[in-house]
Design a protein around this motif. Structure first.
Motif, PDB file in Angstrom:
ATOM      1  N   THR A 116       0.846  -1.206  -0.247  1.00 28.14           N
ATOM      2  CA  THR A 116      -0.029   0.043  -0.116  1.00 28.14           C
ATOM      3  C   THR A 116       0.804   1.362  -0.072  1.00 28.14           C
ATOM      4  OG1 THR A 116      -1.848  -1.191   1.226  1.00 28.14           O
ATOM      5  CG2 THR A 116      -1.860   1.138   1.089  1.00 28.14           C
ATOM      6  N   ALA A 117       1.760   1.291   0.664  1.00 27.34           N
ATOM      7  CA  ALA A 117       2.754   2.376   0.892  1.00 27.34           C
ATOM      8  C   ALA A 117       3.595   2.431  -0.482  1.00 27.34           C
ATOM      9  CB  ALA A 117       3.871   2.340   1.921  1.00 27.34           C
ATOM     10  N   THR A 118       4.114   1.606  -1.089  1.00 21.04           N
ATOM     11  CA  THR A 118       4.341   1.669  -2.280  1.00 21.04           C
ATOM     12  C   THR A 118       3.543   1.951  -3.617  1.00 21.04           C
ATOM     13  OG1 THR A 118       5.979  -0.393  -1.686  1.00 21.04           O
ATOM     14  CG2 THR A 118       5.859   0.281  -4.226  1.00 21.04           C
ATOM     15  N   ALA A 119       2.306   1.892  -3.259  1.00 21.96           N
ATOM     16  CA  ALA A 119       1.427   2.294  -4.265  1.00 21.96           C
ATOM     17  C   ALA A 119       1.146   3.850  -4.277  1.00 21.96           C
ATOM     18  CB  ALA A 119       0.047   1.393  -4.092  1.00 21.96           C
ATOM     19  N   TYR A 120       1.059   4.108  -2.835  1.00 20.15           N
ATOM     20  CA  TYR A 120       0.982   5.600  -2.677  1.00 20.15           C
ATOM     21  C   TYR A 120       2.022   6.195  -3.126  1.00 20.15           C
ATOM     22  CZ  TYR A 120      -2.674   5.250   1.154  1.00 20.15           C
ATOM     23  OH  TYR A 120      -3.999   5.247   1.552  1.00 20.15           O
ATOM     24  N   ALA A 121       3.339   5.983  -2.912  1.00 17.07           N
ATOM     25  CA  ALA A 121       4.647   6.461  -3.396  1.00 17.07           C
ATOM     26  C   ALA A 121       4.498   6.699  -5.102  1.00 17.07           C
ATOM     27  CB  ALA A 121       5.713   6.014  -2.769  1.00 17.07           C
ATOM     28  N   SER A 122       4.192   5.433  -5.707  1.00 17.37           N
ATOM     29  CA  SER A 122       4.416   5.342  -7.109  1.00 17.37           C
ATOM     30  C   SER A 122       3.493   6.342  -7.851  1.00 17.37           C
ATOM     31  CB  SER A 122       4.171   4.272  -7.533  1.00 17.37           C
ATOM     32  OG  SER A 122       3.136   3.801  -7.338  1.00 17.37           O
ATOM     33  N   ASP A 123       2.453   6.580  -7.491  1.00 19.79           N
ATOM     34  CA  ASP A 123       1.679   7.684  -8.076  1.00 19.79           C
ATOM     35  C   ASP A 123       1.125   8.823  -7.279  1.00 19.79           C
ATOM     36  OD1 ASP A 123      -0.427   6.756  -6.117  1.00 19.79           O
ATOM     37  OD2 ASP A 123      -1.937   6.020  -7.305  1.00 19.79           O
ATOM     38  N   PRO A 128      -1.229   8.869   7.276  1.00 13.81           N
ATOM     39  CA  PRO A 128       0.255   9.341   6.495  1.00 13.81           C
ATOM     40  C   PRO A 128       0.351   9.042   4.998  1.00 13.81           C
ATOM     41  CG  PRO A 128       0.279   7.193   7.778  1.00 13.81           C
ATOM     42  CD  PRO A 128      -1.076   7.854   8.005  1.00 13.81           C
ATOM     43  N   ASP A 129      -0.479   9.477   4.091  1.00 10.07           N
ATOM     44  CA  ASP A 129      -0.348   9.138   2.729  1.00 10.07           C
ATOM     45  C   ASP A 129       0.101  10.122   1.790  1.00 10.07           C
ATOM     46  OD1 ASP A 129      -2.441  11.057   3.089  1.00 10.07           O
ATOM     47  OD2 ASP A 129      -4.090   9.702   2.426  1.00 10.07           O
ATOM     48  N   GLY A 130       0.599  11.241   2.441  1.00 10.93           N
ATOM     49  CA  GLY A 130       1.428  12.279   1.705  1.00 10.93           C
ATOM     50  C   GLY A 130       0.407  13.534   1.033  1.00 10.93           C
ATOM     51  N   ALA A 132       8.920   6.853   2.769  1.00  5.86           N
ATOM     52  CA  ALA A 132       9.969   7.529   2.458  1.00  5.86           C
ATOM     53  C   ALA A 132      10.319   8.323   1.170  1.00  5.86           C
ATOM     54  CB  ALA A 132      11.152   6.825   2.683  1.00  5.86           C
ATOM     55  N   ASP A 133       9.589   7.547   0.138  1.00  6.24           N
ATOM     56  CA  ASP A 133       9.806   8.018  -1.273  1.00  6.24           C
ATOM     57  C   ASP A 133       8.946   9.228  -1.506  1.00  6.24           C
ATOM     58  OD1 ASP A 133      11.171   5.663  -2.033  1.00  6.24           O
ATOM     59  OD2 ASP A 133       9.604   4.753  -3.111  1.00  6.24           O
ATOM     60  N   ILE A 134       7.944   9.477  -0.735  1.00 11.22           N
ATOM     61  CA  ILE A 134       7.111  10.810  -1.099  1.00 11.22           C
ATOM     62  C   ILE A 134       7.948  11.866  -0.400  1.00 11.22           C
ATOM     63  CG2 ILE A 134       5.009  11.952  -0.142  1.00 11.22           C
ATOM     64  CD1 ILE A 134       3.352   9.433  -0.683  1.00 11.22           C
ATOM     65  N   LEU A 135       8.466  11.515   0.875  1.00 11.26           N
ATOM     66  CA  LEU A 135       9.314  12.760   1.608  1.00 11.26           C
ATOM     67  C   LEU A 135      10.358  13.005   0.653  1.00 11.26           C
ATOM     68  CD1 LEU A 135       9.657  11.073   5.163  1.00 11.26           C
ATOM     69  CD2 LEU A 135       7.914  12.524   4.318  1.00 11.26           C
ATOM     70  N   GLU A 136      11.182  12.105  -0.190  1.00 15.29           N
ATOM     71  CA  GLU A 136      12.288  12.432  -0.752  1.00 15.29           C
ATOM     72  C   GLU A 136      11.605  13.183  -1.934  1.00 15.29           C
ATOM     73  OE1 GLU A 136      15.519  12.145  -0.503  1.00 15.29           O
ATOM     74  OE2 GLU A 136      15.561  10.877   1.297  1.00 15.29           O
ATOM     75  N   LYS A 137      10.782  12.519  -2.703  1.00 18.89           N
ATOM     76  CA  LYS A 137      10.182  13.537  -3.803  1.00 18.89           C
ATOM     77  C   LYS A 137       9.805  15.046  -3.454  1.00 18.89           C
ATOM     78  CE  LYS A 137       7.871   9.641  -6.441  1.00 18.89           C
ATOM     79  NZ  LYS A 137       6.582   9.031  -7.134  1.00 18.89           N
ATOM     80  N   LEU A 138       9.193  15.034  -2.233  1.00 13.96           N
ATOM     81  CA  LEU A 138       8.706  16.459  -2.033  1.00 13.96           C
ATOM     82  C   LEU A 138       9.854  17.275  -1.328  1.00 13.96           C
ATOM     83  CD1 LEU A 138       6.331  18.608  -1.342  1.00 13.96           C
ATOM     84  CD2 LEU A 138       6.114  17.558   0.817  1.00 13.96           C
ATOM     85  N   SER A 139      10.799  16.728  -0.869  1.00  7.86           N
ATOM     86  CA  SER A 139      12.029  17.515  -0.641  1.00  7.86           C
ATOM     87  C   SER A 139      13.061  18.049  -1.954  1.00  7.86           C
ATOM     88  CB  SER A 139      13.067  16.435   0.420  1.00  7.86           C
ATOM     89  OG  SER A 139      14.369  17.161   1.048  1.00  7.86           O
ATOM     90  N   THR A 140      13.130  17.128  -2.731  1.00  5.25           N
ATOM     91  CA  THR A 140      13.805  17.398  -3.990  1.00  5.25           C
ATOM     92  C   THR A 140      13.052  18.554  -4.774  1.00  5.25           C
ATOM     93  OG1 THR A 140      14.795  14.937  -3.850  1.00  5.25           O
ATOM     94  CG2 THR A 140      14.689  16.604  -5.987  1.00  5.25           C
ATOM     95  N   ALA A 141      11.815  18.477  -4.905  1.00  7.36           N
ATOM     96  CA  ALA A 141      11.029  19.352  -5.464  1.00  7.36           C
ATOM     97  C   ALA A 141      11.120  20.733  -4.734  1.00  7.36           C
ATOM     98  CB  ALA A 141       9.588  18.775  -5.586  1.00  7.36           C
ATOM     99  N   PRO A 167      15.922  15.509   4.159  1.00  9.33           N
ATOM    100  CA  PRO A 167      15.090  14.940   5.385  1.00  9.33           C
ATOM    101  C   PRO A 167      16.075  14.734   6.597  1.00  9.33           C
ATOM    102  CG  PRO A 167      14.035  13.925   3.472  1.00  9.33           C
ATOM    103  CD  PRO A 167      15.130  14.543   3.031  1.00  9.33           C
ATOM    104  N   GLU A 168      17.180  14.000   6.154  1.00  6.20           N
ATOM    105  CA  GLU A 168      18.050  13.679   7.160  1.00  6.20           C
ATOM    106  C   GLU A 168      18.678  14.833   7.734  1.00  6.20           C
ATOM    107  OE1 GLU A 168      18.041  12.453   4.051  1.00  6.20           O
ATOM    108  OE2 GLU A 168      17.218  10.434   4.515  1.00  6.20           O
ATOM    109  N   GLU A 169      19.165  15.800   6.913  1.00  6.11           N
ATOM    110  CA  GLU A 169      19.964  16.972   7.315  1.00  6.11           C
ATOM    111  C   GLU A 169      18.885  17.723   8.622  1.00  6.11           C
ATOM    112  OE1 GLU A 169      22.800  17.789   3.880  1.00  6.11           O
ATOM    113  OE2 GLU A 169      20.869  18.747   3.638  1.00  6.11           O
TER     114      GLU A 169
END
Length: 320
Positions: free
Chosen positions: A15-22, A81-83, A259-268, A294-296
């Motif tokens: 489910t988390a992977t599906a959220y992150a992918s789309d 926590p779905d982004g 985490a994929d969503i966090l990375e996408k949003l952080s990068t953007a 996110p880590e910093e």
């Protein structure tokens, strides 16, 4: 039983992977803990259009003010926590309010995921022009010679402004009265009117009054001198150790957001904050556009928590 647990865990992972992918497949909410118009609200509204353009979905800024920012903080902490729900955090609402209000509604590390910082705004130590001091050392000497006579204007108990005053008291042994107001506006009004003697204030608020000579700057809380006030020393230059402080804004997500969503949003968000027009807008507000991974950002929040929470507790700062 073990097989059932594995199936549930796999289901959560898929489910988390599906959220992150789309993600995002619908509008995203950025929850601001203050009314419209302040620096936290403005920061959210500056980045929202760029994020909407980057992802092709609206990023909607929603204001949920009250309880030192805890209404917004608790709302996001309890969100799915779905982004699709993020907290536009700042020092007070994220780190200090749960302690000051004595409510364990959330903790920044337990209930949130760090996404990125957005801006850093230094403060300035400023006095009314007719106060007979022109340096930090003269202010401290005056306070020691007239214990309890000086009045420091605070926009509220536990704000970054108030905590800088408490740090200065702890470092120097000086004594003054702290007058708490309900926000920056009434505090600056009384300072301009001479009802109080000095304050710490965000550069975004103070700069126009300093430029017009209505208030006198003694020092800034930044790591180095500011281009907007090149002749004004830092507090560190003025002999106050460990006196670098900023009001930050940044994005936080509910705990468990993929985490994929966090990375996408952080990068953007990092890309948005590199836009020269956005950099200039923050500069006109007396702030610096600044993104972190996110880590910093998590490491930064821990350092701020370790530094300021003991000051709150030692000074017994509370609204109850």
């Amino acid at each position: 039983m073990q097989v059932q647990k594995m199936i549930v865990a796999l289901s959560i992972l898929l489910t988390a992977t599906a959220y992150a992918s789309d993600w995002p497949a619908k509008p995203v909410s950025i929850i601001v803990p203050y009314p419209p118009g302040g620096n936290v609200d403005v920061a959210a509204r500056l980045i929202a259009p760029g994020l909407a353009k980057a992802f092709g979905k609206p990023f909607i800024v929603e204001n949920k003010a009250g309880a030192g920012g805890m209404i917004a903080g608790e709302y996001v902490a309890k969100a799915k926590p779905d982004g699709y729900t993020f907290f536009m955090a700042a020092n007070g609402p994220l780190l200090y309010s749960p302690i000051i209000f004595n409510r364990d509604a959330y903790h920044w590390d337990r209930d949130f995921e760090a996404v990125t910082s957005i801006s850093m705004t230094p403060m300035v130590l400023q006095v009314r022009p007719d106060l007979p001091v022109k340096t930090v050392s003269e202010l401290i000497d005056y306070a020691k010679q007239h214990p309890g006579k000086l009045n420091m204007a605070s926009p509220g108990a536990g704000t970054s402004n108030h905590l800088m005053s408490e740090l200065l008291l702890a470092r120097t042994g000086a004594k003054w009265m702290t007058v708490h107001y309900k926000g920056n506006a009434p505090a600056i009004t009384d300072l301009l009117g001479g009802q109080v003697d000095f304050s710490f204030d965000q550069m975004s608020v103070a700069l126009p009054y300093l430029k017009d000579g209505k208030l006198r700057p003694l020092a800034v809380t930044s790591q180095k001198r500011l281009a907007s006030l090149p002749d004004v020393p830092t507090l560190s230059e003025s002999g106050i150790s460990d006196a670098v402080a900023y009001t930050f804004t940044g994005l936080m997500a509910p705990k468990g957001t993929p985490a994929d969503i966090l990375e996408k949003l952080s990068t953007a968000t990092t890309a948005v904050l590199k836009d020269p027009a956005i950099i200039e807008r923050f500069e006109t507000l007396g702030a610096e556009a600044q993104s972190m991974t996110p880590e910093e950002f998590k490491a930064y929040l821990k350092s701020e928590d370790d530094r300021w929470v003991p000051i709150i507790k030692n000074a017994n700062i509370s609204v109850n």
